[in-house]
Design a protein around this motif. Structure first.
Motif, mmCIF file in Angstrom:
data_model
loop_
_atom_site.group_PDB
_atom_site.id
_atom_site.type_symbol
_atom_site.label_atom_id
_atom_site.label_comp_id
_atom_site.label_asym_id
_atom_site.label_seq_id
_atom_site.Cartn_x
_atom_site.Cartn_y
_atom_site.Cartn_z
ATOM 1 N N ASN A 1 0.830 -1.208 0.000
ATOM 2 C CA ASN A 1 0.000 0.000 0.000
ATOM 3 C C ASN A 1 0.867 1.262 0.000
ATOM 4 O O ASN A 1 0.533 2.251 -0.650
ATOM 5 N N ALA A 2 1.968 1.243 0.762
ATOM 6 C CA ALA A 2 2.891 2.379 0.741
ATOM 7 C C ALA A 2 3.572 2.501 -0.625
ATOM 8 O O ALA A 2 3.722 3.600 -1.179
ATOM 9 N N TYR A 3 3.980 1.371 -1.160
ATOM 10 C CA TYR A 3 4.606 1.309 -2.487
ATOM 11 C C TYR A 3 3.642 1.834 -3.556
ATOM 12 O O TYR A 3 4.023 2.602 -4.453
ATOM 13 N N ARG A 4 2.391 1.432 -3.461
ATOM 14 C CA ARG A 4 1.374 1.870 -4.423
ATOM 15 C C ARG A 4 1.131 3.366 -4.303
ATOM 16 O O ARG A 4 0.874 4.045 -5.308
ATOM 17 N N HIS B 1 2.577 8.925 -10.931
ATOM 18 C CA HIS B 1 1.716 8.982 -12.111
ATOM 19 C C HIS B 1 0.976 10.322 -12.175
ATOM 20 O O HIS B 1 0.756 10.858 -13.272
ATOM 21 N N GLY B 2 0.561 10.844 -11.020
ATOM 22 C CA GLY B 2 -0.061 12.161 -11.027
ATOM 23 C C GLY B 2 0.897 13.236 -11.498
ATOM 24 O O GLY B 2 0.528 14.113 -12.287
ATOM 25 N N LEU B 3 2.148 13.175 -11.023
ATOM 26 C CA LEU B 3 3.167 14.149 -11.453
ATOM 27 C C LEU B 3 3.504 13.964 -12.919
ATOM 28 O O LEU B 3 3.749 14.936 -13.651
ATOM 29 N N HIS B 4 3.474 12.719 -13.374
ATOM 30 C CA HIS B 4 3.742 12.411 -14.783
ATOM 31 C C HIS B 4 2.737 13.133 -15.685
ATOM 32 O O HIS B 4 3.106 13.715 -16.712
ATOM 33 N N HIS C 1 -5.155 6.357 -13.112
ATOM 34 C CA HIS C 1 -5.736 5.041 -13.366
ATOM 35 C C HIS C 1 -4.681 4.259 -14.149
ATOM 36 O O HIS C 1 -4.512 4.461 -15.353
ATOM 37 N N PHE C 2 -4.000 3.347 -13.463
ATOM 38 C CA PHE C 2 -2.902 2.629 -14.112
ATOM 39 C C PHE C 2 -2.772 1.239 -13.510
ATOM 40 O O PHE C 2 -3.369 0.922 -12.464
ATOM 41 N N LEU C 3 -2.004 0.400 -14.174
ATOM 42 C CA LEU C 3 -1.725 -0.954 -13.699
ATOM 43 C C LEU C 3 -0.362 -0.989 -13.038
ATOM 44 O O LEU C 3 0.629 -0.504 -13.602
ATOM 45 N N LEU C 4 -0.333 -1.583 -11.873
ATOM 46 C CA LEU C 4 0.922 -1.745 -11.139
ATOM 47 C C LEU C 4 1.053 -3.217 -10.800
ATOM 48 O O LEU C 4 0.362 -3.726 -9.902
ATOM 49 N N HIS C 5 1.901 -3.909 -11.571
ATOM 50 C CA HIS C 5 2.069 -5.358 -11.377
ATOM 51 C C HIS C 5 0.714 -6.074 -11.424
ATOM 52 O O HIS C 5 0.346 -6.818 -10.503
ATOM 53 N N LYS C 6 -0.055 -5.799 -12.478
ATOM 54 C CA LYS C 6 -1.369 -6.404 -12.732
ATOM 55 C C LYS C 6 -2.447 -5.968 -11.739
ATOM 56 O O LYS C 6 -3.530 -6.550 -11.714
ATOM 57 N N ASP C 7 -2.157 -4.975 -10.957
ATOM 58 C CA ASP C 7 -3.138 -4.446 -10.005
ATOM 59 C C ASP C 7 -3.553 -3.052 -10.460
ATOM 60 O O ASP C 7 -2.695 -2.197 -10.723
ATOM 61 N N THR C 8 -4.864 -2.828 -10.583
ATOM 62 C CA THR C 8 -5.365 -1.527 -11.011
ATOM 63 C C THR C 8 -5.312 -0.546 -9.846
ATOM 64 O O THR C 8 -5.845 -0.813 -8.765
#
Length: 841
Positions: free
Chosen positions: A388-391, A398-401, A429-436
């Protein structure tokens, strides 16, 4: 504006006080800071807090011996790993580097200190007062953390005026979703609202309606307990016992002993523990000490998978533990990253120079002393929290991107205000290691829970994933075959105050809780609706129910139908009578001038036969479903027809008495009777009187088709309303008077000539008539069913048959079988014999 200024002044005073007492000439670890184009702050509990009496507002020194927090350490490393991966990525934030400032929030004071530090201006140690906070540029752009609801609420309240994005990895309280109070708060852990709904569904799934509820004294526990109580009671679940463990609770103290006693006395098999890990440990150590076993413990996500709790000695004996846990996720490479950190040569801590600002919560000597074999083990609970911290780090990236326009391949560099980044983070809204990874309108993650059960195999502990909970709306999916209940025969434990009632029995509450009740069967005509188990409801007018029923049944509509055997018998008998009447009329017409027909009344016989035929025709109205014409005619036509017959019978008997007995004795009366057509006049007046009674009956007490519901609970009786009216009684009494008059006149003529003496036959027929109606009224007084119209018809048919049989049948016998008696000579001989007898007398 004044409120905002006052708040800023307060913050400035607070930060001055905190910093004034925070300089302990300590060293700082280089792993807590990393330079970059844009800085993030991370707030992690690397050490545990301690209770101590303070005499001045100083920040807690976190780096103390024996207070290291392994769980917080993994969160700390997860953020460092995330930033490192992003800086090494060519797809996410190319040519941009992220830096960080990490803080150890071992206490509330350390948490406030860290929050104020991230709000300070770059290179300075204070917060400037500005009229427009939208253009305030603090040291960091976003904050990751802190861990608990209490600390997250404090940090969110301080950051909200500046709209600095704050993404918590562990604060799950529903109150933090109130955007009016915490506009810049987001999180990567599910909202407690869904956790509470999941717990209620779990309780309902296994039929547990009698539970105990224990929470911790922090916001997480108190708000969770309150929300769970509100939702559970709204779903019919009763709270047998509820309590909050104080923050200062200790194993074996009086407060915990009191809680244990009440849990034992409450009698609830299921106990929901909505608590932080620290107080959950104290609670279960007290449970083991009290030997409170045989229960089902429902765990909140804060401790459901915590080794801190499973490490309590003897905890495997307390019963079964079901829990709600955040979904098991893995941070790829975290374990290797921590191992590399342990193997690396750390540079020596830099000294805190005299006169410089010191950071007492950016130091972890124990972290720097880790070797590969002494580093903390990364367990499932810590891994999920670390994810959760990593996410959260990736959500900020992604927001800064998006904000820097990096989609083109190169990011623009420039000043970024926190509120601008906040808007973009909310949209990611992105995928992080197959997790939305995405946020809903309340800025909560689109995530789900696992439903787990503790599994003890000897001294070894593990957990089994039984299913999951998804939203919205919240739905529970559990594979019950995976559950190994601790009870006998692997049966689901019961936790109810009173067992369910049998079908059709209502619950009568016996105490303060609606779950404690007695079972009382619903009375006849009522049923128990499953939507309201505490009140029997009456059936509809067209329905019925026996005692103790849970549903109503349609009533059977009954009437004297044509297809029934009784109807066929009565119909055949009535038709036969009608045919006999018509045949007799034909026979009498053929022998109209014979002595038998003339002595019977001559043409008056056709009126008598016609009245009997009208009465017989009225009986057809008793068959089939009652209609308005049938109800109007059947009884009234019968009464009128029988009245005409009785009137003719009476006047004929009376006329014979006058001829043979009073013609010579009272010649004046005889001549007046003959001259004024007394016989016809009597029949007309008598019939008119009955006609008037019937018309009054039809107008005032109009017989109508009716549906009778009171006679039988399961039947609807279709009948006419005439039998319970005054008109029917009057018509019947009038015919009774005529019957007695006919009987009297016939009896007076018992000594007339043999051919004119009908006393025996008429008397028999009238007695049979009386018996028939007495039998009917007796039957009606004891029976009120569907065959009562049949009994009424049978009484009428008996009356008509007795009248026909007593008066006409002997004459038909003489005409057909004894023509020798149907002669003038025979009748004259009979009259002469009567004259001789009278003369000798």
């Amino acid at each position: 504006m004044l409120l905002c200024t006052a708040r800023l002044v307060g913050l400035q005073l607070l930060i001055s006080c905190c910093w004034a007492f925070a300089c302990h000439s300590t060293e700082s670890s280089p792993d807590f800071t990393l330079p970059g184009d844009y800085l993030l702050a991370g707030l992690f509990p690397l050490h545990s807090g301690c209770l101590q009496v303070r005499h001045r507002p100083e920040v807690t020194l976190c780096d103390r011996s024996c207070s290291f927090n392994e769980h917080g350490y993994h969160l700390f490393q997860a953020m460092r790993l995330g930033v490192e991966e992003i800086n090494n990525s060519t797809a996410l934030l190319p040519n941009i580097t992220l830096g960080y400032q990490l803080y150890d929030v071992c206490s509330d004071s350390a948490n406030v200190y860290a929050t104020l530090r991230v709000l300070s201006l770059p290179g300075q140690h204070h917060i400037e007062l500005q009229g427009d906070l939208l253009h305030y540029s603090p040291t960091v752009l976003a904050v990751i953390g802190p861990d608990s609801t209490n600390r997250a609420a404090t940090t969110a309240a301080l950051l909200s005026p500046f709209l600095v994005p704050m993404i918590s990895y562990a604060a799950s309280s529903e109150t933090l979703s109130v955007k009016r109070q915490y506009p810049s708060f987001l999180r990567t852990i599910p909202n407690d609202k869904y956790q509470v709904e999941t717990m209620v569904l779990l309780l309902q799934k296994f039929g547990w309606t009698w539970i105990s509820l224990v929470g911790s004294s922090d916001d997480y526990g108190q708000l969770g307990v309150q929300a769970l109580e509100n939702q559970a009671t709204g779903q019919g679940i009763c709270i047998a016992f509820k309590d909050i463990m104080p923050f200062s609770a200790q194993v074996g103290d009086e407060r915990m002993q009191c809680i244990m006693r009440h849990l034992a006395q409450a009698g609830a098999t299921v106990v929901v523990v909505f608590s932080s890990r620290q107080l959950a440990r104290v609670f279960f150590e007290s449970v083991v000490l009290t030997n409170l076993t045989g229960k089902v413990w429902v765990a909140s996500e804060a401790w459901a998978l915590s080794r801190h709790i499973t490490g309590v000695p003897g905890i495997q004996r307390i019963g079964m533990v079901l829990g709600v846990a955040i979904q098991k996720r893995t941070v790829p490479g975290l374990k290797a990253f921590e191992e590399a950190y342990a193997r690396a040569d750390k540079e020596a801590p830099r000294p805190c120079h005299k006169g410089s600002w010191c950071s007492s919560n950016q130091l972890c000597r124990e972290c720097q002393a880790f070797m590969a074999h002494t580093m903390p083990k990364l367990k499932a609970f810590s891994m999920s929290s670390a994810y959760n911290a990593y996410r959260a780090v990736y959500a900020v990236a992604h927001g800064l991107h998006q904000l820097l326009g990096c989609a083109s391949g190169a990011c623009s560099r420039g000043r970024v205000y926190p509120w601008q980044l906040l808007e973009q983070i909310h949209k990611v809204h992105f995928l992080l290691h197959k997790d939305t990874v995405a946020f809903n309108d309340n800025r909560d993650p689109l995530s789900s829970y696992n439903i787990i059960a503790w599994d003890w195999n000897g001294p070894k502990w593990t957990f089994t994933v039984l299913g999951s909970s998804t939203w919205s709306p919240v739905q529970l999916n559990i594979n019950e075959t995976k559950i190994q209940w601790h009870g006998k025969d692997n049966q689901v434990p019961k936790s109810v105050c009173s067992s369910d009632c049998l079908e059709g029995h209502q619950r009568v509450v016996t105490g303060f809780h609606h779950c404690c009740f007695e079972c009382v069967p619903c009375g006849a005509g009522t049923f128990l609706n499953k939507s309201d188990l505490y009140r029997c409801q009456p059936c509809g007018k067209e329905e019925w129910a026996p005692e103790g029923s849970q549903t109503c049944f349609p009533r059977t509509v009954v009437f004297l139908a044509l297809h029934e055997h009784t109807s066929w018998v009565l119909l055949a008998a009535n038709t036969l009578l009608l045919l006999l009447l018509l045949g007799t009329a034909g026979l009498f017409a053929w022998h109209l001038d014979t002595p038998v027909v003339r002595s019977a009344g001559g043409r008056l016989c056709f009126l008598m036969l016609g009245s009997l035929a009208a009465g017989s025709g009225s009986l057809y109205g008793f068959f089939g479903e009652p209609t308005r014409p049938a109800c109007l005619l059947r009884q009234a036509l019968f009464a009128l027809g029988f009245t005409i017959f009785l009137s003719c019978l009476t006047v004929r008997s009376f006329q014979l008495i006058i001829i043979f007995k009073f013609s010579t004795k009272v010649p004046t009366f005889y001549h007046a009777w003959v001259q004024n057509h007394g016989a016809g006049l009597f029949v007309m007046i008598s019939s008119a009187a009955q006609l008037l009674i019937c018309l009054t009956w039809l107008v005032v007490w109009t017989p109508l088709p009716t549906r009778e519901y009171q006679r039988f609970p399961h039947l609807v009786m279709l009948d006419c309303t005439e039998t319970n009216s005054l008109g029917f009684i009057l018509a019947f009494l009038y015919n009774g008077l005529l019957s007695m008059s006919a009987f009297a006149c016939s009896y007076l003529g018992k000594d007339l000539p043999e051919n004119y003496n009908e006393a025996k036959c008429v008397t028999f027929s009238l007695l049979f008539n009386f018996v028939s109606w007495i039998a009917f009224f007796t039957t009606a007084s004891v029976y009120d069913g569907k065959y009562l119209p049949a009994a009424n018809m049978m009484a009428g048919l008996s009356s008509l048959s007795s009248g026909f049989g007593g008066y006409f049948l002997p004459k038909c016998y003489v005409i057909l079988c004894r023509p020798d008696l149907n002669s003038t000579e025979h009748f004259q001989a009979s009259i002469q014999d009567y004259t001789r007898r009278c003369g000798s007398t």
